[in-house]
Design an enzyme around this catalytic site. Sequence first.
Site, PDB file in Angstrom:
ATOM      1  N   VAL A   1      -3.627 -22.844  -0.918  1.00 30.64           N
ATOM      2  CA  VAL A   1      -3.912 -23.174  -2.366  1.00 30.64           C
ATOM      3  C   VAL A   1      -4.791 -24.672  -2.419  1.00 30.64           C
ATOM      4  O   VAL A   1      -5.297 -24.893  -3.333  1.00 30.64           O
ATOM      5  CB  VAL A   1      -2.547 -23.560  -3.357  1.00 30.64           C
ATOM      6  CG1 VAL A   1      -2.752 -23.996  -4.396  1.00 30.64           C
ATOM      7  CG2 VAL A   1      -1.911 -21.985  -3.568  1.00 30.64           C
TER       8      VAL A   1
ATOM      9  N   LYS B   1       7.442 -23.166  -6.977  1.00 30.37           N
ATOM     10  CA  LYS B   1       8.720 -22.529  -7.954  1.00 30.37           C
ATOM     11  C   LYS B   1      10.052 -22.482  -7.336  1.00 30.37           C
ATOM     12  O   LYS B   1      11.046 -22.711  -8.209  1.00 30.37           O
ATOM     13  CB  LYS B   1       8.248 -21.186  -8.117  1.00 30.37           C
ATOM     14  CG  LYS B   1       8.090 -20.168  -6.752  1.00 30.37           C
ATOM     15  CD  LYS B   1       6.596 -19.671  -6.799  1.00 30.37           C
ATOM     16  CE  LYS B   1       6.531 -19.241  -5.487  1.00 30.37           C
ATOM     17  NZ  LYS B   1       5.154 -18.709  -5.185  1.00 30.37           N
TER      18      LYS B   1
ATOM     19  N   GLU C   1       2.198 -25.890 -13.682  1.00 33.68           N
ATOM     20  CA  GLU C   1       1.868 -24.644 -14.204  1.00 33.68           C
ATOM     21  C   GLU C   1       1.660 -23.490 -13.273  1.00 33.68           C
ATOM     22  O   GLU C   1       2.080 -22.520 -13.396  1.00 33.68           O
ATOM     23  CB  GLU C   1       0.369 -25.029 -14.667  1.00 33.68           C
ATOM     24  CG  GLU C   1      -0.134 -23.758 -15.602  1.00 33.68           C
ATOM     25  CD  GLU C   1       0.290 -23.235 -16.835  1.00 33.68           C
ATOM     26  OE1 GLU C   1       0.535 -23.853 -17.721  1.00 33.68           O
ATOM     27  OE2 GLU C   1       0.938 -22.101 -16.490  1.00 33.68           O
TER      28      GLU C   1
ATOM     29  N   VAL D   1       4.293 -20.461 -11.852  1.00 32.21           N
ATOM     30  CA  VAL D   1       4.639 -19.227 -12.498  1.00 32.21           C
ATOM     31  C   VAL D   1       3.329 -18.241 -12.806  1.00 32.21           C
ATOM     32  O   VAL D   1       2.539 -19.064 -13.394  1.00 32.21           O
ATOM     33  CB  VAL D   1       5.528 -19.457 -13.795  1.00 32.21           C
ATOM     34  CG1 VAL D   1       5.834 -18.059 -14.321  1.00 32.21           C
ATOM     35  CG2 VAL D   1       6.784 -20.014 -13.465  1.00 32.21           C
TER      36      VAL D   1
ATOM     37  N   GLY E   1      -3.797 -13.164   1.285  1.00 37.71           N
ATOM     38  CA  GLY E   1      -3.294 -14.318   1.085  1.00 37.71           C
ATOM     39  C   GLY E   1      -2.282 -14.246  -0.114  1.00 37.71           C
ATOM     40  O   GLY E   1      -2.204 -15.456  -0.650  1.00 37.71           O
TER      41      GLY E   1
ATOM     42  N   LYS F   1      10.656 -17.668 -10.703  1.00 35.52           N
ATOM     43  CA  LYS F   1       9.577 -18.041 -11.757  1.00 35.52           C
ATOM     44  C   LYS F   1      10.234 -17.472 -13.172  1.00 35.52           C
ATOM     45  O   LYS F   1      10.146 -18.156 -14.230  1.00 35.52           O
ATOM     46  CB  LYS F   1       8.444 -16.981 -11.643  1.00 35.52           C
ATOM     47  CG  LYS F   1       7.675 -17.291 -10.298  1.00 35.52           C
ATOM     48  CD  LYS F   1       6.751 -16.152  -9.961  1.00 35.52           C
ATOM     49  CE  LYS F   1       5.762 -16.798  -8.714  1.00 35.52           C
ATOM     50  NZ  LYS F   1       5.066 -15.530  -7.995  1.00 35.52           N
TER      51      LYS F   1
HETATM   52  N1  HSE Z   1       3.529 -14.995  -3.034  1.00 38.22           N
HETATM   53  C1  HSE Z   1       3.324 -15.008  -4.476  1.00 38.22           C
HETATM   54  C2  HSE Z   1       3.033 -13.900  -5.320  1.00 38.22           C
HETATM   55  C3  HSE Z   1       2.397 -16.021  -4.793  1.00 38.22           C
HETATM   56  O1  HSE Z   1       2.881 -12.768  -4.428  1.00 38.22           O
HETATM   57  O2  HSE Z   1       3.137 -13.629  -6.486  1.00 38.22           O
HETATM   58  C4  HSE Z   1       2.190 -16.567  -6.068  1.00 38.22           C
HETATM   59  O3  HSE Z   1       3.331 -17.240  -6.553  1.00 38.22           O
END
Ligand code: HSE
Length: 417
Positions: free
Chosen positions: A15, A107, A131, A134, A189, A207
């Site tokens: 990220v 999160k 932000e 979630v 990823g 989340k």
């Molecule tokens: N590993 C998480 C997902 C990444 O697959 O939603 C985003 O929070």
Amino acid sequence: MKKQVNIAVLGLGVVANGLVKNLITAEEKIKQQTGLSISIAKVLVRSKEKKQGLAQKYQLTLTTEVEDILADPTIDIVVELIGGIDSAKEWITLALQRKKHVVTANKDLIARFGNELTAIAKANDVSLFYEASVAGGIPILRNLNTSFMTDEITAIQGILNGTSNFMLTQMNEAGLTYGEALESAQVSGFAESDPTNDVDGWDAAYKLIILVRLALNQDLALDDLSVKGIGEITQVDNFYAHDFGYQIKPLAHAQLIDEGIYAAVEPVLIPQTHPFAFVKNEMNGVFIESNVIGNSLLYGPGAGASPTAESVLADILTIAKNMNNKQQAFQMSSSNLPSGKLHKEGLTNYYFLLTDCAIDLTVFLEKQHIRPISLKQQENKEAAFISNKLTVEQKHDLIDKLQEISHVKQILSVWED
Ligand code: HSE
């Protein structure tokens, strides 16, 4: 008027990489539209050597000492992208106490310690924004804070884990096995470095806790939620779900019931015509039921470097504009919310998959006063059916009876439109 805003990034993973790229791309636009120049002053890494290539490419100043950042008075915003709890919590706390605004995508941390950290942010008159924690690129928290502020939300449902949704879609539509689908999510990823939290439902649970805080103004702990992952879903379940007119989706949901709240993360069967049936692969969807606006659906990429980084960048910009306008810092949610009063699951239809069922299931269910919505029994003694609406007690009673005549392989909730 402050035109230059300096940020420091903790971590240089997927990220953070996305953030560096997105910021470079948007630099001119940000200057033109806001008059602000946002620069990455320092990046905290574990090993400078390993990240030297990236540092040179993007002209980043690397450090291995967090104090280089926390003690630097020129740094306005600390962006935490290392994940995990211990170091992240300690460093965010220190940054807030030293009057630096904080943006995080963490999160796990915000779900567990969001209230405590928000209180520290408030006490120090700085903002804590999250932000990206979630639903990746969907601006859901910002919308809850603004457009829904005066509305009364009664329920919130979401496909909140991109990895699980990607895996179920690939198993269903491309015929991938569970293992192949997981590997593909990791290569793309979407999955966490340890994907256990993704597939076991904990990532979506974190989340959901954050969403419940902002949407339903109540504070839930992880233990309050009923959490079930996708690990036991097989191609056989996908086959029957499809045959009965449904799709299996990894759902997180919370609703107000009789002054209480019921919240769960579980794979559920949803009708093929339900809006969530069109939320595929790593995409996320959040459905909000509220008294004033009515029903709203937000849809977008829930995982992946660039969309998640864009949410981080949006938080940075909001804080930077706020600083520039000399406005008081503000928070995404209150830090003293009441604990959610929990209520148990209500009436639901259930999908059952049975093996070794040697007797006529239609006759058996009739004797139990169950009126199946759909039923299929194969010659090889495999059977699947969708029950009428049952209370939790009725469900358990039925499981006991079914276990006397078969092997119960799967039970999932079924949602109607
Ligand atoms: N590993 C998480 C997902 C990444 O697959 O939603 C985003 O929070």
